[in-house]
Design a protein around this motif. Structure first.
Motif, short mmCIF file in Angstrom:
data_model
loop_
_atom_site.label_atom_id
_atom_site.label_comp_id
_atom_site.label_asym_id
_atom_site.label_seq_id
_atom_site.Cartn_x
_atom_site.Cartn_y
_atom_site.Cartn_z
N GLN A 27 0.83 -1.20 0.00
CA GLN A 27 0.00 0.00 0.00
C GLN A 27 0.86 1.26 0.00
N LEU A 28 1.93 1.24 0.78
CA LEU A 28 2.84 2.39 0.80
C LEU A 28 3.52 2.57 -0.55
N ALA A 29 3.95 1.46 -1.15
CA ALA A 29 4.61 1.55 -2.45
C ALA A 29 3.64 2.03 -3.53
N ALA A 30 2.40 1.55 -3.49
CA ALA A 30 1.40 1.95 -4.49
C ALA A 30 1.05 3.43 -4.36
N GLY A 31 1.16 3.94 -3.13
CA GLY A 31 0.85 5.34 -2.90
C GLY A 31 2.00 6.27 -3.20
N GLY A 32 3.10 5.71 -3.69
CA GLY A 32 4.26 6.54 -4.04
C GLY A 32 5.00 7.05 -2.83
N SER A 33 4.88 6.36 -1.70
CA SER A 33 5.54 6.82 -0.49
C SER A 33 7.05 6.73 -0.62
N SER A 34 7.72 7.77 -0.15
CA SER A 34 9.18 7.76 -0.14
C SER A 34 9.72 7.37 1.23
N SER A 35 8.81 6.96 2.14
CA SER A 35 9.22 6.56 3.47
C SER A 35 9.88 5.20 3.42
N PRO A 36 10.62 4.81 4.52
CA PRO A 36 11.30 3.52 4.52
C PRO A 36 10.37 2.34 4.67
N GLY A 37 9.06 2.53 4.45
CA GLY A 37 8.14 1.42 4.53
C GLY A 37 7.76 0.88 3.18
N ALA A 38 8.48 1.25 2.13
CA ALA A 38 8.10 0.85 0.78
C ALA A 38 8.45 -0.59 0.46
N SER A 39 9.19 -1.28 1.31
CA SER A 39 9.46 -2.70 1.13
C SER A 39 9.21 -3.38 2.47
N PRO A 40 8.84 -4.67 2.45
CA PRO A 40 8.56 -5.36 3.72
C PRO A 40 9.75 -5.33 4.68
N ASP A 41 10.97 -5.52 4.16
CA ASP A 41 12.16 -5.50 5.03
C ASP A 41 12.29 -4.18 5.77
N LEU A 42 12.15 -3.09 5.01
CA LEU A 42 12.36 -1.78 5.60
C LEU A 42 11.22 -1.39 6.53
N LEU A 43 10.01 -1.81 6.20
CA LEU A 43 8.89 -1.54 7.11
C LEU A 43 9.09 -2.28 8.43
N GLU A 44 9.50 -3.54 8.35
CA GLU A 44 9.78 -4.30 9.57
C GLU A 44 10.87 -3.61 10.39
N TYR A 45 11.93 -3.18 9.70
CA TYR A 45 13.03 -2.52 10.40
C TYR A 45 12.58 -1.19 11.01
N ALA A 46 11.76 -0.44 10.27
CA ALA A 46 11.26 0.84 10.79
C ALA A 46 10.41 0.63 12.04
N MET A 47 9.59 -0.42 12.03
CA MET A 47 8.78 -0.72 13.21
C MET A 47 9.65 -1.12 14.39
N PHE A 48 10.66 -1.94 14.13
CA PHE A 48 11.58 -2.36 15.18
C PHE A 48 12.30 -1.17 15.78
N THR A 49 12.82 -0.29 14.92
CA THR A 49 13.58 0.86 15.38
C THR A 49 12.69 1.83 16.14
N ALA A 50 11.48 2.07 15.64
CA ALA A 50 10.56 2.99 16.30
C ALA A 50 10.22 2.52 17.69
N THR A 51 10.05 1.20 17.85
CA THR A 51 9.72 0.65 19.16
C THR A 51 10.87 0.81 20.12
N ARG A 52 12.08 0.53 19.65
CA ARG A 52 13.25 0.65 20.53
C ARG A 52 13.46 2.10 20.96
N GLN A 53 13.27 3.04 20.01
CA GLN A 53 13.45 4.45 20.34
C GLN A 53 12.39 4.91 21.33
N ALA A 54 11.14 4.42 21.12
CA ALA A 54 10.06 4.83 22.01
C ALA A 54 10.27 4.32 23.42
N SER A 55 10.91 3.13 23.54
CA SER A 55 11.12 2.54 24.86
C SER A 55 12.41 3.03 25.52
N GLY A 56 13.15 3.88 24.78
CA GLY A 56 14.36 4.44 25.35
C GLY A 56 15.55 3.54 25.24
#
Length: 226
Positions: free
Chosen positions: A197-226
């Motif tokens: 869905q992100l790729a179809a919408g022309g998103s330039s965010s790091p969620g345009a591939s499954p690998d990068l979306l997974e990594y972005a979620m992982f990183t966001a969680t770690r940053q949020a938890s400190g």
């Protein structure tokens, strides 16, 4: 670009050590990325070196904690000493190729002591980079960090829709460990569909591939938890 992980390579080397990685006998730290683990795994799979695949993916997943200077070697040695490990790993690779990631996950669940889904999904993820499958989405990683991120999203949806107002269902299905094969399949479906869905919408965010979306979620969680 996916971030490199640092490995502490001093001390007694782990075996069998994948030759494509930095020499385990050297001192100090060495960076390692997914892009560097993938060819090491491919090389090992060509030789049916399934233990090398396990070591490479486990060490990458643990980072400094998984190499001789960290806390992971003792657990890894227990896994490597498990009876039937070679057959289990070979069967998982074959099951992925002939069936699906869900089936391969189910075949490894609770089979080898100390080898839980947080690490055998890493094994399957890198195997999926080399071995084609008959059906289903590519394997991705599911660990406690990612499960907590999905749980957070699901709790919000449950409250807003009224389907799980108190969050009890979500807290159970997205618990911290021992996810069912069905839950792993749901995780894969969510990541792959969202990435499309992100790729179809022309998103330039790091969620345009499954690998990068997974990594972005992982990183966001770690940053949020400190």
């Amino acid at each position: 670009m996916l971030k490199r992980r640092n490995l502490s390579l001093s001390g007694c080397p782990l075996t069998p050590w994948p030759s494509a990685l930095a020499p385990a006998s050297c001192s100090g730290d060495a960076g390692i990325s997914r892009a560097e683990v993938a060819p090491a795994v491919a090389d090992a799979l060509r030789r049916e070196g399934f233990r090398e695949v396990l070591v490479a993916t486990y060490v990458w997943g643990k980072g400094k904690r998984g190499t001789p200077g960290g806390s992971g070697p003792a657990t890894l040695h227990k896994i490597l000493a498990a009876e039937g490990l070679d057959a289990a790993l070979a069967r998982a690779v074959a099951t992925w190729g002939e069936h699906s990631a869900k089936a391969a996950y189910a075949g490894l669940q609770s089979l080898v002591p100390e080898f839980g889904p947080s690490f055998y999904t890493k094994f399957l993820y890198f195997v999926g980079k080399t071995v084609p499958s008959a059906s289903g989405p590519q394997p991705l990683i599911l660990d406690r960090v990612l499960a907590r991120r999905v749980r957070s999203l699901a709790l919000t949806v449950g409250r807003e829709t009224g389907h799980d107002p108190d969050g009890s269902i979500t807290s159970w299905v997205w618990r911290d460990r021992n996810w069912s094969p069905h839950r792993y399949a749901v995780h894969l479906s969510f990541i792959h569909v969202t990435a499309r869905q992100l790729a179809a919408g022309g998103s330039s965010s790091p969620g345009a591939s499954p690998d990068l979306l997974e990594y972005a979620m992982f990183t966001a969680t770690r940053q949020a938890s400190g």
